[in-house]
Structure formats: C-alpha cells, structure tokens
Design an enzyme around this catalytic site. Structure first.
Site, PDB file in Angstrom:
ATOM      1  N   CYS A   1     -10.884   2.448  -4.846  1.00  0.00           N
ATOM      2  CA  CYS A   1      -9.436   2.494  -5.068  1.00  0.00           C
ATOM      3  C   CYS A   1      -9.119   2.579  -6.558  1.00  0.00           C
ATOM      4  CB  CYS A   1      -8.786   1.250  -4.460  1.00  0.00           C
ATOM      5  SG  CYS A   1      -6.982   1.250  -4.620  1.00  0.00           S
TER       6      CYS A   1
ATOM      7  N   CYS B   1      -5.987  -4.231  -9.014  1.00  0.00           N
ATOM      8  CA  CYS B   1      -5.666  -5.560  -8.472  1.00  0.00           C
ATOM      9  C   CYS B   1      -6.862  -6.500  -8.738  1.00  0.00           C
ATOM     10  CB  CYS B   1      -5.393  -5.464  -6.967  1.00  0.00           C
ATOM     11  SG  CYS B   1      -4.250  -4.124  -6.547  1.00  0.00           S
TER      12      CYS B   1
ATOM     13  N   CYS C   1      -9.291  -7.788  -5.997  1.00  0.00           N
ATOM     14  CA  CYS C   1      -9.749  -6.915  -4.900  1.00  0.00           C
ATOM     15  C   CYS C   1     -11.126  -6.291  -5.107  1.00  0.00           C
ATOM     16  CB  CYS C   1      -8.720  -5.818  -4.651  1.00  0.00           C
ATOM     17  SG  CYS C   1      -9.149  -4.818  -3.202  1.00  0.00           S
TER      18      CYS C   1
ATOM     19  N   CYS D   1      -5.043  -3.753  12.649  1.00  0.00           N
ATOM     20  CA  CYS D   1      -4.466  -3.360  11.376  1.00  0.00           C
ATOM     21  C   CYS D   1      -5.437  -2.406  10.692  1.00  0.00           C
ATOM     22  CB  CYS D   1      -4.239  -4.615  10.538  1.00  0.00           C
ATOM     23  SG  CYS D   1      -3.587  -4.235   8.917  1.00  0.00           S
TER      24      CYS D   1
ATOM     25  N   CYS E   1      -0.860  -1.722  13.235  1.00  0.00           N
ATOM     26  CA  CYS E   1      -0.305  -1.982  11.914  1.00  0.00           C
ATOM     27  C   CYS E   1      -1.126  -1.137  10.949  1.00  0.00           C
ATOM     28  CB  CYS E   1      -0.465  -3.469  11.598  1.00  0.00           C
ATOM     29  SG  CYS E   1       0.036  -3.905   9.916  1.00  0.00           S
TER      30      CYS E   1
ATOM     31  N   CYS F   1       5.317  -6.413   7.701  1.00  0.00           N
ATOM     32  CA  CYS F   1       4.361  -7.496   7.499  1.00  0.00           C
ATOM     33  C   CYS F   1       4.198  -7.637   5.990  1.00  0.00           C
ATOM     34  CB  CYS F   1       3.032  -7.132   8.157  1.00  0.00           C
ATOM     35  SG  CYS F   1       1.709  -8.301   7.773  1.00  0.00           S
TER      36      CYS F   1
ATOM     37  N   ARG G   1       1.062 -15.848   9.334  1.00  0.00           N
ATOM     38  CA  ARG G   1      -0.374 -15.642   9.601  1.00  0.00           C
ATOM     39  C   ARG G   1      -1.271 -16.414   8.637  1.00  0.00           C
ATOM     40  NH1 ARG G   1      -0.698 -10.309   9.685  1.00  0.00           N
ATOM     41  NH2 ARG G   1      -0.085 -10.337  11.847  1.00  0.00           N
TER      42      ARG G   1
END
Ligand code: SAM
Ligand code: DTB
Ligand code: SF4
Length: 327
Positions: free
Chosen positions: A56, A60, A63, A100, A132, A192, A264
């Site tokens: 990616c 972040c 991550c 998801c 999702c 979400c 969640r």
C-alpha cells in the site's frame, strides 16, 4: 443514568463525564443501555478476507501493509472470484453473518480490479451473507456502483482524534476520511467506522474520537474498536499493549453515546482471556471478527471462539438482522 435517546450533539464535557465514571458504574450504565436496544445474548460475527494484501502506498504508522515498512507479510495481487467465494463459504460455515473484503489500497480506481470487486460483492451477497468492503477512499460514483452490486456495509475508520491522525498518517487527512464516509452514507450503504486504541493517544484523544463518531448523523451502524496489534517493522512496533480496562472504557462509552450501533470488539482479541472479553461484552460490545487471521495478523482460533460463546452463553446474529440503517 444516561437514557437511550439517540443524540448527535455531544459536547466534549458530556462525553468526558461518561468516560470518567467509576468503572463499574460505567459498565452498569452501558449494560443497561445495551439491554434496552439489543438482545444481550446475540453477538454479530464478521470474518475478514484480505482480497489484496500489502504494497500500500500510504504511510499509516500502525499498518503492516504499508509498502514503505519492512514487515513479514505475504503480499498478493487481487484474489480471484472463486478463491474469495470459497473463503466466504468457510466463514459462513463457521458462523459468520458478514464477510469484510479488505484491500490495501489508498483509494478505489475505476479499473478492472474494481470491476472484479463488484463481481465479488454480487456473488458473496447471493450466498446470503452481508458483504462489507474496506478499500480505502471512494468517490460518490464508486459508492453507488458498490451499492448497486449489493454491498451492505463499508468500513472506513477515523482511527483516532484529528490531532493524533496527523501524527500517525501523513499521506491523507482526517477530512479525506470523513468525506469518504459521507459518500458511503449518500449511497445508502451501512457505515462501519471506528478506531484504534494504543497509537500513543491520551484520554482527550479517545474522548474526541468517540465524540466525532457519535456526532455523525446518523451514527455509524457499526463501530469497530480495535486495539493496536503492534507489528514488527512498523513505526509503532514498540507500543505497549492497551490495558483491558482502557478497552472496556472505550466500548462502554461508545455503547452509551451510540445506543443503537453495533460495537465491535475488533483487532487485539488475541491473548485476551475469556474473562477479559466477557467484560467487553458486559460493557456493550456485540460483535467480533472471527477466523484465525484478521487481514494479516493472528486472531483467536475458531475453537477458542466457539468455546468463548459456549462459556458466556452467546449466540451469533443471523445475517441482515443487525442494526438497521439510519439512526
Ligand atoms: N486500506 C483501507 C483503509 O485504510 O481504509 C482498508 C484496509 S485497512 C487495513 C482497515 C483498518 O484496519 C484501518 O483503518 C485501521 O483502523 C485498521 N488497522 C490496520 N492495521 C492495524 C493494526 N496493526 N492494529 C489495529 N488495527 C489496524
Ligand atoms: C477494522 O476496524 N479492523 C479490521 C477491519 N476493520 C478491516 C482490520 C484489522 C486489521 C489488523 C491488522 C492486520 O491484520 O493486518
Ligand atoms: Fe494502506 Fe489501509 Fe494499511 Fe493505511 S491502513 S497503509 S491505507 S492498507
């Protein structure tokens, strides 16, 4: 005692007052609100499928999938439809009502990969599963295409307060995040959105994060509260594990200020014992991620979760029976 009226105008002081209640009082109030809105035995089970892993372009700090950090993950290009269908079937057989589909993308691009994701959404929805997606930033047109393909929900987290966000991610802004959430909402897809504890934030940031979520109108139908899974190679690899009490406090506060949302108990369950997780359910959590892996990091094994549900007398929610859109 806070009543269950749904509000979207919480002040910082009001949320702080709840967040700082004596802990057992906070849990009691949250459980009371929970029982007015939900069947306390029902817990919604979601399963994550990483349809495109690693590489990616974003930075972040938490991550493992950011290309710029040297982490020990297995990267892959977009999975094919048959693989995704068989993984979804396995998740369904294991009791999941929602899958998801996650992609390590900065944003969705209008290309063949997106067309393939639309196909996955169609096919998995036809298996009587809520689908999702979490694919990064979306424009309105892309959100509408996902809706037309049958998408039930879209995950896009605000992660923390705006102040902390600036310190942990430089490649996009908090407003970019909020804007995607607006596009999802406009397309009438269930939202979400939640965050992560353990990024180096203080109490003020946690209160601000929860307040930002609770002042969205309508509230996100589902609010994942993750605790950081500190991964070797990421800038946050040395961060301490979040104490269970901090997780309980954030969940209980979220439950009180977003009374009809599904809260969640997300990343970070591994290594937490049954009693610790039971406290989170008492505080109003009513959803988990199941399956041995989240996207790239480990999660409790299937038999451990079966055992957890049996011990606590919990029952998985059926698909399409969770929080209704728009409260
Ligand atoms: N790339 C998309 C995005 O950022 O929205 C979708 C996938 S991304 C991995 C989904 C969410 O996972 C992030 O927003 C973040 O809140 C959460 N996450 C990522 N790494 C994590 C970690 N190490 N611990 C806890 N949560 C994490
Ligand atoms: C969410 O809030 N947590 C999930 C899901 N939404 C996409 C992701 C957790 C990822 C944890 C790190 C990993 O496994 O790569
Ligand atoms: Fe990319 Fe999402 Fe990971 Fe950020 S959280 S690096 S956008 S996969």
């Amino acid at each position: 005692m806070h009543n269950v009226k749904t509000r979207h105008n919480w002040t910082y002081e009001e949320v702080k007052e709840i967040f700082e209640l004596p802990l057992l009082e906070l849990i009691y109030q949250a459980q009371t609100v929970h029982r007015k809105n939900f069947d306390p035995r029902k817990v919604q089970v979601s399963s994550l499928i990483s349809i495109k892993t690693g590489g990616c372009p974003e930075d972040c700090s938490y991550c493992p999938q950011a290309a710029r950090y040297q982490t020990d993950i297995e990267k892959n290009a977009l999975l094919d439809l048959e693989t995704v269908k068989s993984m979804a079937q396995k998740a369904k057989d294991g009791g999941a009502s929602r899958v998801c589909l996650g992609a390590a993308w900065r944003e969705v691009k209008d290309n063949g990969d997106f067309d393939n994701v639309l196909e996955m959404v169609k096919e998995v929805t036809s298996m009587n599963l809520e689908v999702c997606c979490t694919l990064g930033m979306l424009n309105e047109d892309q959100a509408n295409k996902l809706k037309d393909a049958g998408l039930y929900a879209y995950n896009h987290n605000i992660d923390s307060s705006e102040d902390v966000y600036k310190k942990i991610i430089s490649t996009r802004t908090y407003d970019d995040r909020l804007n995607t959430i607006k596009n999802v909402r406009k397309a009438k897809i269930s939202v979400c959105s939640g965050g992560i504890l353990g990024l180096g934030e203080d109490t003020t940031d946690r209160i601000e994060m929860l307040r930002t979520l609770a002042n969205m109108s309508p509230h996100p139908e589902s609010v994942p509260i993750n605790t950081l899974v500190a991964v070797k190679g990421t800038p946050l690899e040395e961060n301490n594990e979040v104490p269970i009490w901090d997780w309980v406090k954030a969940i209980a506060t979220a439950r009180i200020i977003m009374p009809s949302s599904v809260i969640r108990l997300s990343a970070g369950r591994i290594g937490r014992n049954q009693a610790e997780q039971a406290l989170c359910f008492m505080a109003g959590a009513n959803s988990i991620f199941s399956g041995e892996k989240l996207l790239t990091t480990p999660n409790p094994k299937e038999n451990e979760d079966i055992n957890l549900f049996q011990t606590l007398g919990l029952i998985p929610t059926e698909p399409f029976k969770g929080a209704q859109i728009g409260h």
